[in-house]
Design a protein around this motif. Sequence first.
Motif, PDB file in Angstrom:
ATOM      1  N   ARG A  26     -12.955   4.257 -66.720  1.00  0.00           N
ATOM      2  CA  ARG A  26     -12.008   4.301 -65.628  1.00  0.00           C
ATOM      3  C   ARG A  26     -12.615   4.107 -64.264  1.00  0.00           C
ATOM      4  O   ARG A  26     -13.644   4.655 -63.957  1.00  0.00           O
ATOM      5  CB  ARG A  26     -11.428   5.706 -65.608  1.00  0.00           C
TER       6      ARG A  26
ATOM      7  N   HIS B 200       6.261  -0.449 -61.558  1.00  0.00           N
ATOM      8  CA  HIS B 200       4.893   0.055 -61.431  1.00  0.00           C
ATOM      9  C   HIS B 200       4.239   0.172 -62.801  1.00  0.00           C
ATOM     10  O   HIS B 200       3.084   0.553 -62.907  1.00  0.00           O
ATOM     11  CB  HIS B 200       4.863   1.383 -60.675  1.00  0.00           C
ATOM     12  N   ASP B 201       4.985  -0.188 -63.837  1.00  0.00           N
ATOM     13  CA  ASP B 201       4.441  -0.102 -65.184  1.00  0.00           C
ATOM     14  C   ASP B 201       3.822  -1.440 -65.566  1.00  0.00           C
ATOM     15  O   ASP B 201       4.512  -2.410 -65.850  1.00  0.00           O
ATOM     16  CB  ASP B 201       5.563   0.263 -66.157  1.00  0.00           C
ATOM     17  N   LEU B 202       2.508  -1.481 -65.552  1.00  0.00           N
ATOM     18  CA  LEU B 202       1.825  -2.758 -65.738  1.00  0.00           C
ATOM     19  C   LEU B 202       2.051  -3.356 -67.115  1.00  0.00           C
ATOM     20  O   LEU B 202       2.154  -4.569 -67.266  1.00  0.00           O
ATOM     21  CB  LEU B 202       0.332  -2.569 -65.524  1.00  0.00           C
ATOM     22  N   SER B 203       2.159  -2.497 -68.132  1.00  0.00           N
ATOM     23  CA  SER B 203       2.305  -3.066 -69.469  1.00  0.00           C
ATOM     24  C   SER B 203       3.664  -3.754 -69.605  1.00  0.00           C
ATOM     25  O   SER B 203       3.777  -4.785 -70.254  1.00  0.00           O
ATOM     26  CB  SER B 203       2.131  -1.979 -70.530  1.00  0.00           C
TER      27      SER B 203
ATOM     28  N   ALA C 260      -6.486   2.222 -64.986  1.00  0.00           N
ATOM     29  CA  ALA C 260      -5.777   3.506 -64.988  1.00  0.00           C
ATOM     30  C   ALA C 260      -4.687   3.575 -66.046  1.00  0.00           C
ATOM     31  O   ALA C 260      -4.152   4.633 -66.312  1.00  0.00           O
ATOM     32  CB  ALA C 260      -5.169   3.770 -63.613  1.00  0.00           C
ATOM     33  N   ILE C 261      -4.352   2.420 -66.665  1.00  0.00           N
ATOM     34  CA  ILE C 261      -3.277   2.453 -67.656  1.00  0.00           C
ATOM     35  C   ILE C 261      -3.787   3.145 -68.907  1.00  0.00           C
ATOM     36  O   ILE C 261      -4.764   2.708 -69.493  1.00  0.00           O
ATOM     37  CB  ILE C 261      -2.849   1.039 -68.083  1.00  0.00           C
ATOM     38  N   PRO C 262      -3.131   4.201 -69.349  1.00  0.00           N
ATOM     39  CA  PRO C 262      -3.567   4.825 -70.597  1.00  0.00           C
ATOM     40  C   PRO C 262      -3.169   3.960 -71.790  1.00  0.00           C
ATOM     41  O   PRO C 262      -2.055   3.442 -71.843  1.00  0.00           O
ATOM     42  CB  PRO C 262      -2.804   6.149 -70.626  1.00  0.00           C
ATOM     43  N   THR C 263      -4.085   3.783 -72.736  1.00  0.00           N
ATOM     44  CA  THR C 263      -3.784   3.003 -73.945  1.00  0.00           C
ATOM     45  C   THR C 263      -3.440   3.957 -75.082  1.00  0.00           C
ATOM     46  O   THR C 263      -4.142   4.939 -75.270  1.00  0.00           O
ATOM     47  CB  THR C 263      -5.007   2.199 -74.413  1.00  0.00           C
ATOM     48  N   PRO C 264      -2.418   3.660 -75.837  1.00  0.00           N
ATOM     49  CA  PRO C 264      -2.072   4.549 -76.943  1.00  0.00           C
ATOM     50  C   PRO C 264      -2.996   4.354 -78.136  1.00  0.00           C
ATOM     51  O   PRO C 264      -2.572   3.964 -79.207  1.00  0.00           O
ATOM     52  CB  PRO C 264      -0.623   4.177 -77.275  1.00  0.00           C
TER      53      PRO C 264
ATOM     54  N   MET D 287     -11.941   5.319 -72.378  1.00  0.00           N
ATOM     55  CA  MET D 287     -11.632   4.602 -71.154  1.00  0.00           C
ATOM     56  C   MET D 287     -12.825   4.566 -70.214  1.00  0.00           C
ATOM     57  O   MET D 287     -13.519   5.548 -70.036  1.00  0.00           O
ATOM     58  CB  MET D 287     -10.474   5.288 -70.435  1.00  0.00           C
TER      59      MET D 287
ATOM     60  N   VAL E  50     -11.496   5.481 -61.090  1.00  0.00           N
ATOM     61  CA  VAL E  50     -10.478   6.348 -60.505  1.00  0.00           C
ATOM     62  C   VAL E  50     -10.534   6.220 -58.993  1.00  0.00           C
ATOM     63  O   VAL E  50     -11.573   6.388 -58.374  1.00  0.00           O
ATOM     64  CB  VAL E  50     -10.691   7.812 -60.930  1.00  0.00           C
TER      65      VAL E  50
ATOM     66  N   SER F 121      -8.743  -1.442 -60.576  1.00  0.00           N
ATOM     67  CA  SER F 121      -8.572   0.000 -60.761  1.00  0.00           C
ATOM     68  C   SER F 121      -7.188   0.304 -61.324  1.00  0.00           C
ATOM     69  O   SER F 121      -7.025   1.214 -62.137  1.00  0.00           O
ATOM     70  CB  SER F 121      -8.789   0.736 -59.453  1.00  0.00           C
ATOM     71  N   LEU F 122      -6.197  -0.480 -60.919  1.00  0.00           N
ATOM     72  CA  LEU F 122      -4.851  -0.289 -61.476  1.00  0.00           C
ATOM     73  C   LEU F 122      -4.886  -0.487 -62.988  1.00  0.00           C
ATOM     74  O   LEU F 122      -4.351   0.305 -63.744  1.00  0.00           O
ATOM     75  CB  LEU F 122      -3.893  -1.325 -60.901  1.00  0.00           C
TER      76      LEU F 122
END
Lengths: 323, 380
Positions: free
Chosen positions: A270, A214-217, A258-262, A268, A272, A254-255
């Motif tokens: 977003r 589920h981790d897109l990155s 929703a990924i937070p960028t460091p 963002m 939601v 939307s997925l």
Amino acid sequence: MSEAILKVEDLKKYYPIKGGLLQRVVSQVKAVDGVSFEVKQGSTFGLVGESGCGKTTVGRTLLRLHENNGGKVIFDNKDVFALSNKELRAIRPELQIIFQDPYSSLSPKMPVGEIIGEAVREHKLVPEKELRNYVMQIMRECGLQEHHIDRYPHEFSGGQRQRICIARAVALKPKVIICDEPVSALDVSVQAQIINLLMDLQKERGLSYVFISHDLSVVEHISDEVGVMYLGNLVEKGPKKEIFKNPMHPYTKSLFSAIPTPDPTVKMNRIVLEGDIPSPANPPSGCKFHTRCQNCMKICKNVAPEYKNYGNDHFVACHLYDK
Amino acid sequence: MFKKTALQKEAKKRMKEISKTNRAIVKKFEAEKKRKDVPESEYKTEMKNPHNILEIDNLHTYFYTDMGIVKSVNGVTLEIPQGKTVALVGESGCGKSVTSLSIMKLVSAPAGQITDGQIRYNRPTGPIDIVKTPISQMQDIRGNEISMIFQEPMTSLNPVFRIGAQIDEAIMLHRIDIKKADVKKQTIKMLELVGIARAEGIYNSFPHELSGGMRQRVMIAMSLCCNPRLIIADEPTTALDVTIQAQVLDLLRDLKTKIDASILLITHDLGVVAEMADYVVVMYAGRIAEQGTAHDVFLHPKHPYTMGLIKSKPVVNQEVDRLYSIPGQVPNPVNLPEHCFFKDRCDKCIAACNGAIPELLQIGNTHKVACHLYDNEKEV
């Protein structure tokens, strides 16, 4: 392009819900409802989606750990669901799986050498005499120290345990490995080590992966092709670059948002999603995503969208692009 | 086969010795804690900066186990300004959660003890030192003024009570100003505040009937029901999907401005930190490796560990051939080395690293780092 080693066609898996005094089947949870994709020799297919969307069920049904309710899985020109038990046993070593939780998927009573070597011995891949050496060699390849061969799983950290799981799968000289969230239980720094190991093994051995996460990155990093699942269906599928540069389905968009960028300077924008994923026992009519979709139209509520190719093997199931 | 080897006997003997000395030490701490009628003067203190809600000063929390002393928190100093979000980042086992438990005085006794340091909390009635505050006083603070959102919504709700009853309980305990008849109304108001649509229905349901995101919302509602001044969120989104995570983070940010609370956010997800935090504290093996504003830490990371952490996370739409990975593993917490704890994994190691453990150095207005690489860059 090289040939597809694993072909999934319209795979379906329903779980019965039993109720009443006689425990009759009252309805069905459509965990996987018509999923098709191909995995090419030596490449990685990433499967993304929220929890409960059926990613894991796809992985397990592929291996015939569950019986299917329709559809076909062609592995190496063999129909997996048509095989007899004996034939199935013969291809088992070639189709392996790595589970999510390295803590519960290793037997605490077996030393590492036995965990890795057990299946090798069962399938007689290596003569008994050379088994120990073979296991040691696999351990070395997977970044484990050889002298740990007689230790028990509890003596290892999470990252090392995941390496043991990988070694166990690789020892059988598989052609395809299903990786079911192999890094989600691990810390960031260990995650990177495991991902690098998986990619190295792929290069050396020409493995193909179905990478469920589920981790897109992480999926973007490791995959060649990506499929996005929602409530038992693939809503979008295509080459990685296509999907990540140009996401088309509102759910995929939307997925991604929703990924937070460091990076604290990035503000963002977003999308939601409202609410939770609907129950797969009672999915919405029409397009299953319409209850949470921002671009929902009239047609979405009644008619399920078709799966169409919009160029470059980019498949999307959405009414927005009907014209 | 069942005969013990000499080595095993030796190990057993050592373990017994350790546990004996541990018991003596722990007994002293426990006696200190259990004293009755502690005079107020003993735990009254002064804040260094009156705009801070919490100041942690040189905190040490040790666990006295039979294997030896585990120094989970080993000299942590940080401050949380009023109305700001401070994020505590690090790998599992680096002492983030123990730090937060120390603030609440919830470290599992008798093995776990706060051995040294101060936790100054800016109470409306005057600043106090939480470390010395007696338990009876702490009970007024916990949940009421400082509240906690726990990591796993699955395990931190009681499965045999309805959601409503569990939130009611918190309100009845802490909010004396609310009459018994109005408690339910308040609970439903809280549930609506965290964005639960069918609040009345949820009030009467059991935890297992809710999804993960909903349960986490319930946990947040519970922690907010007494208008806390400081919210400690211990990995509030780790168990959740990205889409639900986005919802929960938005909610937390909204609420923070609504009730003007400060947040201590504990997480290992750097993305979440970048989005939420004003200040970032990076922990490694019980000590602070680097601290500063989010800008300092993400855009100009100084400590090799922070750099490694940031580099090892794949970022969407940025392609790299191979991920950077920090080699090696976290040192054994029982047997910490005498030199910098990160030395064995560091790729920028210099001669000074074999010397004493580096102290936190001020290298910018808000930026501090504990690394020998910057020994000569002290702010003049």
